[in-house]
Design an enzyme around this catalytic site. Sequence first.
Site, PDB file in Angstrom:
ATOM      1  N   LEU A 162     -61.859 -62.863  28.101  1.00 50.36           N
ATOM      2  CA  LEU A 162     -62.914 -62.332  28.971  1.00 50.36           C
ATOM      3  C   LEU A 162     -64.021 -61.662  28.163  1.00 50.36           C
ATOM      4  O   LEU A 162     -65.198 -61.727  28.514  1.00 50.36           O
ATOM      5  CB  LEU A 162     -62.288 -61.354  29.966  1.00 50.36           C
ATOM      6  CG  LEU A 162     -63.132 -60.551  30.946  1.00 50.36           C
ATOM      7  CD1 LEU A 162     -63.703 -59.296  30.345  1.00 50.36           C
ATOM      8  CD2 LEU A 162     -64.225 -61.381  31.597  1.00 50.36           C
ATOM      9  N   ARG A 173     -63.809 -66.684  38.196  1.00 47.53           N
ATOM     10  CA  ARG A 173     -62.830 -67.093  37.171  1.00 47.53           C
ATOM     11  C   ARG A 173     -61.494 -66.418  37.423  1.00 47.53           C
ATOM     12  O   ARG A 173     -60.431 -67.059  37.387  1.00 47.53           O
ATOM     13  CB  ARG A 173     -63.372 -66.716  35.793  1.00 47.53           C
ATOM     14  CG  ARG A 173     -62.475 -67.027  34.591  1.00 47.53           C
ATOM     15  CD  ARG A 173     -63.194 -66.565  33.332  1.00 47.53           C
ATOM     16  NE  ARG A 173     -62.501 -66.888  32.089  1.00 47.53           N
ATOM     17  CZ  ARG A 173     -61.763 -66.025  31.387  1.00 47.53           C
ATOM     18  NH1 ARG A 173     -61.595 -64.780  31.826  1.00 47.53           N
ATOM     19  NH2 ARG A 173     -61.200 -66.384  30.252  1.00 47.53           N
ATOM     20  N   HIS A 223     -54.570 -68.862  29.415  1.00 51.25           N
ATOM     21  CA  HIS A 223     -54.697 -69.719  28.242  1.00 51.25           C
ATOM     22  C   HIS A 223     -53.499 -70.654  28.089  1.00 51.25           C
ATOM     23  O   HIS A 223     -52.931 -70.791  27.011  1.00 51.25           O
ATOM     24  CB  HIS A 223     -54.910 -68.880  26.979  1.00 51.25           C
ATOM     25  CG  HIS A 223     -56.133 -68.029  27.040  1.00 51.25           C
ATOM     26  ND1 HIS A 223     -57.402 -68.547  26.923  1.00 51.25           N
ATOM     27  CD2 HIS A 223     -56.284 -66.692  27.271  1.00 51.25           C
ATOM     28  CE1 HIS A 223     -58.290 -67.568  27.066  1.00 51.25           C
ATOM     29  NE2 HIS A 223     -57.637 -66.438  27.286  1.00 51.25           N
ATOM     30  N   GLN A 253     -61.984 -72.754  27.082  1.00 47.77           N
ATOM     31  CA  GLN A 253     -61.264 -71.503  26.878  1.00 47.77           C
ATOM     32  C   GLN A 253     -60.168 -71.272  27.918  1.00 47.77           C
ATOM     33  O   GLN A 253     -59.200 -70.556  27.664  1.00 47.77           O
ATOM     34  CB  GLN A 253     -62.263 -70.341  26.911  1.00 47.77           C
ATOM     35  CG  GLN A 253     -61.717 -68.993  26.524  1.00 47.77           C
ATOM     36  CD  GLN A 253     -62.532 -67.862  27.120  1.00 47.77           C
ATOM     37  OE1 GLN A 253     -62.700 -67.785  28.333  1.00 47.77           O
ATOM     38  NE2 GLN A 253     -63.044 -66.986  26.269  1.00 47.77           N
TER      39      GLN A 253
END
Length: 311
Positions: free
Chosen positions: A90, A114, A197, A246
């Site tokens: 972030l 997000r 992730h 990402q």
Amino acid sequence: MNAFLFVGQGSERVGMGADLTAACAACRAKFAAADEALGQPLSRWIEEGPEEVLRSTEIAQPALLTLGVAQAGHLMARGVWPTALAGHSLGQYTALVIAGALNFSDAVRLVAVRGQLMQRAVPRGAGAMVAVSGLPREVLAVACKLGNEHGVVGVACFNAPGRAVLSGEADAVAVAADACEDFGGGVVALPVSAPFHSALLAPMVPRFARLVAETPVQTPRIPVVDNVTAQPLRDADAVRKSLVDQIEAPVLFDDSLRTLVELGVQRVIGCGPGTAGLKFAALTIPDVPRATFEETAAAASDMRGAHVGPV
């Protein structure tokens, strides 16, 4: 030659930035702008909680971005300017705002969505993350291979030498964590709401990619070291690609710190609550001086400046 480091999710706490907003009118205005961008009382949740609201992914992410941008602007107004920027997950969005690649209000809205998409991508409890210490990358790869026999698991973050985070399906992460302990590593479960992730977040990528494509993006005016490649983002297209990649890719934070040194950085300044980024810097680039935002702000000689720069 300063670099600003911006923290990622997990560092948020109720009351963060209270001293800054009490003393700095421009910082209060930044928090008010975030409230307006979201159409929600973000600043009140930061100041008063409740903690469970602030820690929710869709609130924690814009909250941390807002504080990081306010702190960076406060330093820049007092003559402390970065020659390079980096952020953890972030935190890369915060860096992109300071670099002029993202508009602040656009970034606040983007990271809120997000967070919502991350939370919805995986049912609560289905994913897990653990911090692992004391093991090299090749051993982590073996542990993850063992875990993959039971589901999805991989390295989410390479934070510093011997400091990493695994992420994925709960059962697979548990197997990989047990293997890490068998190999002599330390393992600590992380209280997260989603397996960040990891490949489990793939369902959110198409919608998020469309949102990124619709968001105005400029070429960074200050070098921003990319989480995904650990290299500076050269143009707007590279920024867009990074923000999408990402989601599933591991954060190469240790390599990013080394890149800052290659760019000539002689001091790193941590922005945001806590000191996690500076601790990783101490392990990765120990010869580079480090300072917190509070230390840097207190040492700045001119406390009367007005905010300037692309914030």
